[in-house]
Motif scaffolding. Sequence first.
Motif, PDB file in Angstrom:
ATOM      1  N   GLN A   1     -20.369   0.534  41.262  1.00 14.54           N
ATOM      2  CA  GLN A   1     -21.323   0.876  40.220  1.00 14.54           C
ATOM      3  C   GLN A   1     -21.263  -0.189  39.118  1.00 14.54           C
ATOM      4  OE1 GLN A   1     -23.542   3.419  40.510  1.00 14.54           O
ATOM      5  NE2 GLN A   1     -22.633   3.586  42.539  1.00 14.54           N
ATOM      6  N   PHE A   2     -22.254  -0.177  38.245  1.00 14.80           N
ATOM      7  CA  PHE A   2     -22.230  -1.085  37.101  1.00 14.80           C
ATOM      8  C   PHE A   2     -21.223  -0.548  36.095  1.00 14.80           C
ATOM      9  CE2 PHE A   2     -23.385  -2.535  32.928  1.00 14.80           C
ATOM     10  CZ  PHE A   2     -23.755  -3.854  33.122  1.00 14.80           C
ATOM     11  N   SER A   3     -20.303  -1.405  35.643  1.00 13.80           N
ATOM     12  CA  SER A   3     -19.339  -0.966  34.630  1.00 13.80           C
ATOM     13  C   SER A   3     -18.895  -2.153  33.782  1.00 13.80           C
ATOM     14  CB  SER A   3     -18.119  -0.313  35.280  1.00 13.80           C
ATOM     15  OG  SER A   3     -17.401  -1.271  36.047  1.00 13.80           O
ATOM     16  N   PHE A   4     -18.294  -1.839  32.641  1.00 18.26           N
ATOM     17  CA  PHE A   4     -17.802  -2.873  31.722  1.00 18.26           C
ATOM     18  C   PHE A   4     -16.439  -2.468  31.222  1.00 18.26           C
ATOM     19  CE2 PHE A   4     -17.804  -4.476  27.166  1.00 18.26           C
ATOM     20  CZ  PHE A   4     -17.539  -5.787  27.494  1.00 18.26           C
ATOM     21  N   SER A   5     -15.492  -3.400  31.301  1.00 11.71           N
ATOM     22  CA  SER A   5     -14.151  -3.104  30.780  1.00 11.71           C
ATOM     23  C   SER A   5     -13.694  -4.248  29.890  1.00 11.71           C
ATOM     24  CB  SER A   5     -13.157  -2.910  31.927  1.00 11.71           C
ATOM     25  OG  SER A   5     -13.070  -4.088  32.701  1.00 11.71           O
ATOM     26  N   LEU A   6     -13.134  -3.904  28.742  1.00 12.01           N
ATOM     27  CA  LEU A   6     -12.593  -4.894  27.824  1.00 12.01           C
ATOM     28  C   LEU A   6     -11.129  -5.127  28.135  1.00 12.01           C
ATOM     29  CD1 LEU A   6     -14.205  -3.805  24.432  1.00 12.01           C
ATOM     30  CD2 LEU A   6     -14.494  -6.009  25.560  1.00 12.01           C
ATOM     31  N   ALA A   7     -10.719  -6.403  28.134  1.00 11.49           N
ATOM     32  CA  ALA A   7      -9.333  -6.740  28.466  1.00 11.49           C
ATOM     33  C   ALA A   7      -8.529  -7.149  27.239  1.00 11.49           C
ATOM     34  CB  ALA A   7      -9.308  -7.866  29.491  1.00 11.49           C
ATOM     35  N   ALA A   8      -9.174  -7.809  26.272  1.00 14.65           N
ATOM     36  CA  ALA A   8      -8.433  -8.303  25.106  1.00 14.65           C
ATOM     37  C   ALA A   8      -9.391  -8.598  23.960  1.00 14.65           C
ATOM     38  CB  ALA A   8      -7.657  -9.574  25.477  1.00 14.65           C
ATOM     39  N   ARG A   9      -8.814  -8.685  22.765  1.00 13.36           N
ATOM     40  CA  ARG A   9      -9.565  -9.049  21.562  1.00 13.36           C
ATOM     41  C   ARG A   9      -8.778 -10.078  20.768  1.00 13.36           C
ATOM     42  NH1 ARG A   9     -13.114  -4.631  20.205  1.00 13.36           N
ATOM     43  NH2 ARG A   9     -12.640  -2.842  21.511  1.00 13.36           N
ATOM     44  N   SER A  10      -9.507 -10.876  20.015  1.00 17.06           N
ATOM     45  CA  SER A  10      -8.886 -11.784  19.049  1.00 17.06           C
ATOM     46  C   SER A  10      -9.814 -11.794  17.850  1.00 17.06           C
ATOM     47  CB  SER A  10      -8.736 -13.181  19.648  1.00 17.06           C
ATOM     48  OG  SER A  10      -7.993 -14.016  18.785  1.00 17.06           O
ATOM     49  N   GLY A  11      -9.439 -11.054  16.796  1.00 17.70           N
ATOM     50  CA  GLY A  11     -10.398 -10.779  15.729  1.00 17.70           C
ATOM     51  C   GLY A  11     -11.496  -9.897  16.300  1.00 17.70           C
ATOM     52  N   LYS A  12     -12.750 -10.279  16.065  1.00 20.77           N
ATOM     53  CA  LYS A  12     -13.871  -9.523  16.655  1.00 20.77           C
ATOM     54  C   LYS A  12     -14.232 -10.019  18.054  1.00 20.77           C
ATOM     55  CE  LYS A  12     -16.563  -7.989  12.610  1.00 20.77           C
ATOM     56  NZ  LYS A  12     -17.922  -8.063  12.015  1.00 20.77           N
TER      57      LYS A  12
ATOM     58  N   MET B   1     -12.818 -20.117  25.772  1.00 21.03           N
ATOM     59  CA  MET B   1     -12.878 -18.999  24.820  1.00 21.03           C
ATOM     60  C   MET B   1     -12.248 -17.746  25.410  1.00 21.03           C
ATOM     61  SD  MET B   1     -16.351 -19.222  22.551  1.00 21.03           S
ATOM     62  CE  MET B   1     -17.518 -19.382  23.865  1.00 21.03           C
ATOM     63  N   ARG B   2     -12.521 -17.479  26.688  1.00 17.91           N
ATOM     64  CA  ARG B   2     -11.908 -16.300  27.322  1.00 17.91           C
ATOM     65  C   ARG B   2     -10.379 -16.400  27.283  1.00 17.91           C
ATOM     66  NH1 ARG B   2     -16.423 -16.972  31.091  1.00 17.91           N
ATOM     67  NH2 ARG B   2     -15.076 -18.105  32.546  1.00 17.91           N
ATOM     68  N   ALA B   3      -9.864 -17.605  27.558  1.00 15.93           N
ATOM     69  CA  ALA B   3      -8.410 -17.809  27.539  1.00 15.93           C
ATOM     70  C   ALA B   3      -7.856 -17.640  26.127  1.00 15.93           C
ATOM     71  CB  ALA B   3      -8.071 -19.192  28.089  1.00 15.93           C
ATOM     72  N   ALA B   4      -8.561 -18.179  25.131  1.00 20.32           N
ATOM     73  CA  ALA B   4      -8.089 -18.083  23.740  1.00 20.32           C
ATOM     74  C   ALA B   4      -8.085 -16.630  23.263  1.00 20.32           C
ATOM     75  CB  ALA B   4      -8.968 -18.946  22.835  1.00 20.32           C
ATOM     76  N   ILE B   5      -9.095 -15.868  23.665  1.00 21.81           N
ATOM     77  CA  ILE B   5      -9.136 -14.448  23.271  1.00 21.81           C
ATOM     78  C   ILE B   5      -7.982 -13.699  23.944  1.00 21.81           C
ATOM     79  CG2 ILE B   5     -10.481 -12.306  23.332  1.00 21.81           C
ATOM     80  CD1 ILE B   5     -13.027 -14.177  23.410  1.00 21.81           C
ATOM     81  N   ALA B   6      -7.761 -13.980  25.230  1.00 23.33           N
ATOM     82  CA  ALA B   6      -6.673 -13.316  25.958  1.00 23.33           C
ATOM     83  C   ALA B   6      -5.322 -13.605  25.314  1.00 23.33           C
ATOM     84  CB  ALA B   6      -6.682 -13.757  27.419  1.00 23.33           C
ATOM     85  N   ASP B   7      -5.173 -14.834  24.767  1.00 18.16           N
ATOM     86  CA  ASP B   7      -3.905 -15.219  24.117  1.00 18.16           C
ATOM     87  C   ASP B   7      -3.889 -14.879  22.630  1.00 18.16           C
ATOM     88  OD1 ASP B   7      -3.126 -16.263  26.537  1.00 18.16           O
ATOM     89  OD2 ASP B   7      -3.635 -18.338  26.037  1.00 18.16           O
ATOM     90  N   ASP B   8      -4.976 -14.285  22.139  1.00 20.86           N
ATOM     91  CA  ASP B   8      -5.137 -13.993  20.713  1.00 20.86           C
ATOM     92  C   ASP B   8      -4.954 -15.240  19.844  1.00 20.86           C
ATOM     93  OD1 ASP B   8      -5.706 -12.557  18.442  1.00 20.86           O
ATOM     94  OD2 ASP B   8      -3.728 -11.602  18.293  1.00 20.86           O
ATOM     95  N   THR B   9      -5.583 -16.354  20.300  1.00 18.30           N
ATOM     96  CA  THR B   9      -5.532 -17.605  19.539  1.00 18.30           C
ATOM     97  C   THR B   9      -6.945 -18.128  19.262  1.00 18.30           C
ATOM     98  OG1 THR B   9      -5.342 -18.829  21.639  1.00 18.30           O
ATOM     99  CG2 THR B   9      -3.287 -18.295  20.468  1.00 18.30           C
ATOM    100  N   PHE B  10      -7.910 -17.194  19.129  1.00 19.08           N
ATOM    101  CA  PHE B  10      -9.304 -17.631  18.990  1.00 19.08           C
ATOM    102  C   PHE B  10      -9.522 -18.438  17.711  1.00 19.08           C
ATOM    103  CE2 PHE B  10     -13.831 -17.381  18.094  1.00 19.08           C
ATOM    104  CZ  PHE B  10     -14.368 -17.686  19.342  1.00 19.08           C
TER     105      PHE B  10
END
Length: 375
Positions: A3-14, A347-356
């Motif tokens: 099915q169509f779905s969306f999951s968040l893995a990490a955040r860095s700020g917004k 950007m995906r890598a920086a967000i995952a590492d919280d270094t955005f």
Amino acid sequence: MTQFSFSLAARSGKARTGTISTPRGQIRTPAFMPVGTAATVKGMMPESVAETGADILLGNTYHLMLRPGAERIDRLGGLHHFMNWEKPILTDSGGFQVMSLAGLRKLTEDGVTFKSHIDGSRHELTPERSMEIQRLLGSDIVMAFDECPALPAPKERIAASMQLSMRWAARSREAFGDRPGHALFGIQQGGLEPDLREESAKALTDIGFEGYAIGGLAVGEGQEAMFGCLDTAPDMLPEDKPRYLMGVGKPDDIVGAVKRGVDMMDCVLPSRSGRTGQAWTRRGQVNLKNARHQDDPRPLEEGCSCPACRNYSRAYLHHVFRSNEMISGMLLTWHNLHYYQLLMSEMRAAIADDTFAAFEEKFHATRALGDIERI
């Protein structure tokens, strides 16, 4: 079936990173969608587009309904089969092109009647017809039909347009029906007015969509005004659904949008720039038309693994552009799409590492250096 779905893995700020899952594959977010207006990304083979790292393409309802026609594409097996792209496709609703390209258009509560920019033939596009066309195309993500007024405009005009778009959004939802594995996105409107954006977001959330787009930006308002709107607009939309900023944009627009909580973007810029001799690099834009490149044996961008940089010199890229050779647009489009997808990956890598924040600082500092010294 997935099915169509969306999951968040990490955040860095917004800034957010996650995954949109569809029956045709996963879309890593933040995602940049190359634009395949007429069932092709100009100058690129579909396999080459996939090689750049693209998880999803955008197709254009307005152009495809006029030529070759949605019913014809359906008879020929749907848009994925027709254009040889097995991954997900998002189709826009046609509303923006009707407003910007079509001649002699007439807007009513029911929809829009217009004359084709190709042959002058008359057509009608309503929320119901837009949903039917997108169903015939077989796209994975369908956009609600909306009206997008050009900015600047009086607030009353923006409000009336937004409210019409919300009524059309409800009709789009109704006409979309039950289509497992496919998603319908609503489009927030309201120009640069925070109260109208809030009203639009509430109306869309009440209807309920699988994802939400921020529409009506990147239409000439300038980056500062766009970022001012994006400081609040994404936060008005549901946290657990993808947020898509339509028609954006330049690399620094994209970084600024992701910083403010946007998950998806699309723009014709990488391919259009490639056809006019413009390349996007870490150090900003490079104009291959300029004579400074004619004796330069160095690659367009040191360390880039795309075919243009791996196999050809700036001198060659300058030569084939000046000679109007097709390979010029092909190589520069490949480079630009490669650069855009690399930017998304970083950007995906920086967000995952919280270094955005550190990523953003380095991004702007590198761009400020400008192009390499001329020989």
